[in-house]
Design an enzyme around this catalytic site. Structure first.
Site, mmCIF file in Angstrom:
data_model
loop_
_atom_site.group_PDB
_atom_site.id
_atom_site.type_symbol
_atom_site.label_atom_id
_atom_site.label_comp_id
_atom_site.label_asym_id
_atom_site.label_seq_id
_atom_site.Cartn_x
_atom_site.Cartn_y
_atom_site.Cartn_z
ATOM 1 N N LYS A 34 -4.562 -3.249 4.565
ATOM 2 C CA LYS A 34 -3.511 -1.626 4.095
ATOM 3 C C LYS A 34 -4.357 -1.767 2.307
ATOM 4 O O LYS A 34 -5.275 -2.925 1.939
ATOM 5 C CB LYS A 34 -3.046 -2.120 4.464
ATOM 6 C CG LYS A 34 -2.120 -2.959 3.654
ATOM 7 C CD LYS A 34 -0.300 -2.547 4.268
ATOM 8 C CE LYS A 34 0.153 -4.466 3.256
ATOM 9 N NZ LYS A 34 1.599 -4.819 3.860
ATOM 10 N N ARG A 130 14.762 -3.266 6.061
ATOM 11 C CA ARG A 130 13.344 -2.448 5.593
ATOM 12 C C ARG A 130 12.753 -1.080 6.871
ATOM 13 O O ARG A 130 13.499 -0.002 6.735
ATOM 14 C CB ARG A 130 12.567 -2.726 4.557
ATOM 15 C CG ARG A 130 11.467 -1.614 4.356
ATOM 16 C CD ARG A 130 10.536 -2.507 3.407
ATOM 17 N NE ARG A 130 9.387 -3.463 4.480
ATOM 18 C CZ ARG A 130 8.181 -3.889 4.440
ATOM 19 N NH1 ARG A 130 7.844 -3.460 2.766
ATOM 20 N NH2 ARG A 130 7.565 -4.449 4.942
ATOM 21 N N TYR A 254 -2.554 -1.544 -31.033
ATOM 22 C CA TYR A 254 -1.355 -0.256 -30.985
ATOM 23 C C TYR A 254 0.263 -0.905 -30.975
ATOM 24 O O TYR A 254 0.093 -2.159 -31.496
ATOM 25 C CB TYR A 254 -1.521 0.628 -29.385
ATOM 26 C CG TYR A 254 -2.248 1.017 -29.823
ATOM 27 C CD1 TYR A 254 -2.861 2.907 -29.673
ATOM 28 C CD2 TYR A 254 -2.595 1.581 -28.495
ATOM 29 C CE1 TYR A 254 -3.694 3.749 -29.698
ATOM 30 C CE2 TYR A 254 -4.051 2.816 -27.479
ATOM 31 C CZ TYR A 254 -4.097 3.233 -28.353
ATOM 32 O OH TYR A 254 -5.688 4.071 -28.531
#
Ligand SMILES: *Cc1c(COP(=O)(O)O)cnc(C)c1O
Length: 359
Positions: A34, A130, A254
């Protein structure tokens, strides 16, 4: 060309599949491919396993169709089953094995007119909560499905929530609930993911479902892939594209969040979060520069990140930087970044070219 490549050792995937099979002699195994084979490329992984594989497992009909086009015979298991009534016809045409985890799926199957019957896997919710049916519902649906014209083999499947935490009490409960249904007549049974294949023989049943172990990463936080006998599959390698010296008190990147506490030699590396490197990897996360482990500094940007080269004064622009791979397990980088190898591997983005070796 931008110097960043994910090189993928297909012979290592074959080795790792063989490790799974050796853990459970006589059992068959669905290689879980998958999510584009956990980021490795479903086409190439399916081709690499073509001759030795018993079956494949995928998350959707689209993934299954891709696998079927490359392998005419292997069993292909749809782990979440069909998402709509029309998908059963396609599943039958493709000759898939489908999971049934909720009542609408079973009802749609039982009114479908199929070209040929499907092998189905009733999914037990053994405790993960689930997907899947209660034990009572499995018993009821078993009665309704046995002998139905749409059904070829009637099989049982469940999935572990905590098999990666050895000794977790839920795992034993899940095995017990699964075994509690085996008085019913099922043709095949499947319970074990990678963690259970490697450490829970009582869960091996008939069909294994190895995923992460095929890709050379460990499902366990405390057991390395190497200790488990798994071979590393993906090496993510960039280059130093710039180098500069900075003084004490000067910042990198940054937010100017990292500030040099000593005169420092800083390398800029051609990999960033848009390639799948985790943006939240903290300062100190290691990478390999010419084989030496050196720390990330500053914030990861979209296309680049920075490494402290002070300990390697000889490093030059163009030198290779391995973000993870054979000498730096993806699991170590994942731990540093507060995630798991599964996520790092499956999130290597499309723009990173995959280079296959040992096909
Ligand atoms: C993804 C998946 C697997 C494979 O799990 P790994 O931990 O990667 O081995 C097995 N079974 C199901 C139902 C899955 O969704």
């Amino acid at each position: 060309m931008r110097p960043l490549v994910a090189s993928i050792d297909l012979s290592a995937i074959r080795h790792n599949y063989a490790v799974a099979k050796r853990c459970a002699p006589g059992r068959q195994a669905f290689a879980v491919v998958k999510a584009n084979a956990y980021g490795h490329g479903a086409r190439e992984v399916v081709a690499a396993l073509h001759d030795e594989v018993d079956g494949f497992a995928v998350a959707s009909l689209e993934e299954a169709a891709e696998v079927r086009a490359l392998h005419g015979e292997a069993r292909i298991l749809l782990l979440e089953g069909c998402f709509a009534a029309q998908e059963y016809q396609v599943a039958a045409q493709l000759g898939l094995d489908v999971v049934l985890h909720n009542a609408p799926q079973v009802q749609q199957l039982l009114v479908a007119r199929l070209g040929r019957p499907l092998s189905v896997w009733l999914k037990l919710d053994s405790g993960m909560h689930r997907l899947g049916f209660s034990e009572a519902a499995v018993r009821e649906w078993h009665g309704r499905l046995q002998g139905a014209t749409q059904v070829a083999e009637l099989n049982l499947l469940s999935h572990f929530a905590c098999a990666d935490e050895r000794g977790h009490p839920l795992t034993e409960q899940q095995v017990e609930r699964f075994i509690g249904l085996l008085d019913l007549d099922f043709a095949q049974r499947s319970l074990a993911n990678s963690a259970a294949i490697l450490t829970i023989p009582a869960a091996h049943m008939d069909w294994l479902r190895p995923g992460i172990m095929l890709y050379g990463a460990s499902p366990f936080s405390e057991l390395s892939a190497e200790v488990l006998g798994l071979r590393s599959v993906m090496s993510l390698t960039a280059e130093l594209i710039a180098i500069r010296e900075i003084n004490v008190g000067e910042a990198v990147g940054y937010g100017a969040s990292w500030v040099a506490a000593r005169p420092s030699r800083i390398g800029t590396v051609s990999c960033g979060y848009a390639d799948g490197y985790p943006r939240h990897a903290p300062v100190g996360t290691l990478m390999l520069v010419n084989g030496q482990r050196l720390p990330l500094v500053g914030r990861v940007s979209m296309d680049m990140l920075a490494v402290d080269l002070t300990e390697q004064p000889g490093a030059q622009v163009g030198d290779a930087v391995q973000l993870w791979g054979a000498q730096l397990p993806v699991d170590e980088v994942a731990r540093a970044a507060g995630t798991i190898g599964y996520e790092l591997l499956s999130k290597v983005t499309q723009r990173v070219p995959r280079r296959y070796i040992n096909g």
